[in-house]
Design an enzyme around this catalytic site. Sequence first.
Site, short mmCIF file in Angstrom:
data_model
loop_
_atom_site.label_atom_id
_atom_site.label_comp_id
_atom_site.label_asym_id
_atom_site.label_seq_id
_atom_site.Cartn_x
_atom_site.Cartn_y
_atom_site.Cartn_z
N GLU A 282 -1.31 -12.86 -53.44
CA GLU A 282 -1.20 -13.78 -51.54
C GLU A 282 -1.82 -12.62 -50.07
O GLU A 282 -1.92 -13.18 -49.17
CB GLU A 282 0.60 -14.03 -51.37
CG GLU A 282 1.05 -15.29 -52.32
CD GLU A 282 1.91 -15.49 -52.01
OE1 GLU A 282 3.08 -14.94 -51.02
OE2 GLU A 282 2.86 -16.68 -51.83
N HIS A 303 -3.99 -6.87 -78.46
CA HIS A 303 -4.56 -7.84 -80.14
C HIS A 303 -4.21 -9.11 -80.08
O HIS A 303 -4.43 -9.92 -80.51
CB HIS A 303 -2.84 -7.52 -81.09
CG HIS A 303 -2.43 -6.40 -81.39
ND1 HIS A 303 -2.40 -5.49 -82.41
CD2 HIS A 303 -2.03 -5.62 -80.64
CE1 HIS A 303 -2.69 -4.58 -83.03
NE2 HIS A 303 -2.04 -4.55 -81.90
N LYS A 417 1.53 -28.32 -51.76
CA LYS A 417 2.40 -28.68 -51.90
C LYS A 417 2.55 -30.16 -50.21
O LYS A 417 2.75 -31.02 -50.92
CB LYS A 417 2.98 -28.27 -50.84
CG LYS A 417 3.58 -26.79 -50.81
CD LYS A 417 4.38 -25.93 -50.24
CE LYS A 417 4.89 -24.45 -50.95
NZ LYS A 417 5.34 -23.31 -49.03
O1 PA5 Z 1 5.15 -14.58 -49.73
C1 PA5 Z 1 5.14 -15.84 -49.99
O2 PA5 Z 1 5.91 -16.44 -48.81
C2 PA5 Z 1 5.75 -17.04 -50.61
O3 PA5 Z 1 5.94 -16.51 -52.10
C3 PA5 Z 1 7.56 -17.00 -50.83
O4 PA5 Z 1 7.95 -15.87 -50.79
C4 PA5 Z 1 7.71 -18.09 -51.26
O5 PA5 Z 1 7.28 -19.23 -51.10
C5 PA5 Z 1 9.84 -18.94 -51.58
O6 PA5 Z 1 9.71 -19.12 -49.61
P1 PA5 Z 1 11.11 -18.60 -48.98
O7 PA5 Z 1 11.66 -17.75 -49.87
O8 PA5 Z 1 11.42 -19.29 -47.84
O9 PA5 Z 1 11.81 -19.96 -50.14
#
Ligand code: PA5
Length: 431
Positions: A282, A303, A417
């Site tokens: 990310e 393996h 989303k």
């Molecule tokens: O790194 C990030 O921001 C995302 O992966 C969030 O952690 C994930 O989408 C969860 O988001 P939230 O804590 O707002 O529910």
Amino acid sequence: MNYIKIDNTAAFTPEVTAESVNALLPQAAAAAQTLEAGTGAGNDFTGWLHLPGSITEEQLTAIERSARLLREECDYVVAIGIGGSYLGAKAVIEALSDNFAALKPARGARLLFAGNNIGEDYLHDLMQLVSGHRFGIIVISKSGTTTEPAIAFRLLKGLLEREQGREWAARHTIAITDVARGALRTLATTEGYDTYVIPDNVGGRFSVLTPVGLLPIAVAGFDIRALVAGAVAMEREGDTLTATYAATRNTLYASGKKIELLVNYDPRLHFLAEWWKQLYGESEGKQHKGIFPAAVDFTTDLHSMGQWIQDGERTIFETVLSVENQLHEVTIPTDEADLDGLNYIAGRRVGEVNNMAELGTRLAHVDGGVPNIRITVPTLNEHCLGQLIYFFEKACGMSGYMLGVNPFDQPGVEAYKKNMFALLGKPGYTL
Ligand code: PA5
């Protein structure tokens, strides 16, 4: 005290030399300086940088108190969250747990996870398991609006209130969310839940050392003080390690090694790799750039994926997590008949066999054109995991700046989303 170490000598190739890696060290130092000065892209999300050293005694005591209440008064505690609100706690707990903890008697409440998928059967099975028991809920969402945890929370909240009453449910539900914004904050205020705050300047994937990770880890019975102390040590002493890792992986990337495989030789590290994948994926995968972070569990995956790694397209390098000391000793017995032909290693520890598998694999993979970075972890305890977490976070922030991206946003995760909301008929969304 034992500290993690890094060795990049097996990462050198004709194109990636000690000199070319060293030549990138000033860029790594500049990236660290940009983080420190708060002048880079996404600088409003660098609160994790000095987070470990700023955690107070009061904060730790409060988290331990909440954990004790849940551990002592519940049979199960369900930690609800996804992505950065899930993976850090899961990674640390798995790394510290007995491999078969789930099948052995528990000393406090058993910690379970939900809201990290939308599996209908998963939720059904989970509700069937906790139904009829006193269970607690830790609901974690920074935005407070994420679909997966919201669905799980609605279902489990309803079940708990029906079975134990609204008052008991509220006393055993803890919300971890933004200080003021989001549906979860409103819900927590309305229902009177105890809450912990995810700091504004700490993004989900950098939040394991906030209550997001610390509360579930404490509920699972682990020492959050030692975890934080390990991170503090790395915050103070880790500059050379992080610079070496960031410079080496970026030099490899520039030489055409587009995929980094995080390798472990201990099954307890599987989820640490999942956490690492989110952290790096990310943070770096944007503007059509970024090393693709993947992970394998060795020797298991030797393996299955071993063939590809040894002989496939030469676009990969490995970062190997090598645990120096196991907690227990298991020696291979002698067998008079020796029908399995194992007597040649009789009397030796299983860990020694694993070490030789690791060494043999390194030699073979380097020989086959897969450069290796090696990170040694003295032992899988809280202190070493705290070091490792901060080490990877800092090197990630630095690597992102070296790559020229904002390591602290994640615009790409919104696309699916929007489509999902449109398909489900959520007001205001179209395909
Ligand atoms: O790194 C990030 O921001 C995302 O992966 C969030 O952690 C994930 O989408 C969860 O988001 P939230 O804590 O707002 O529910």
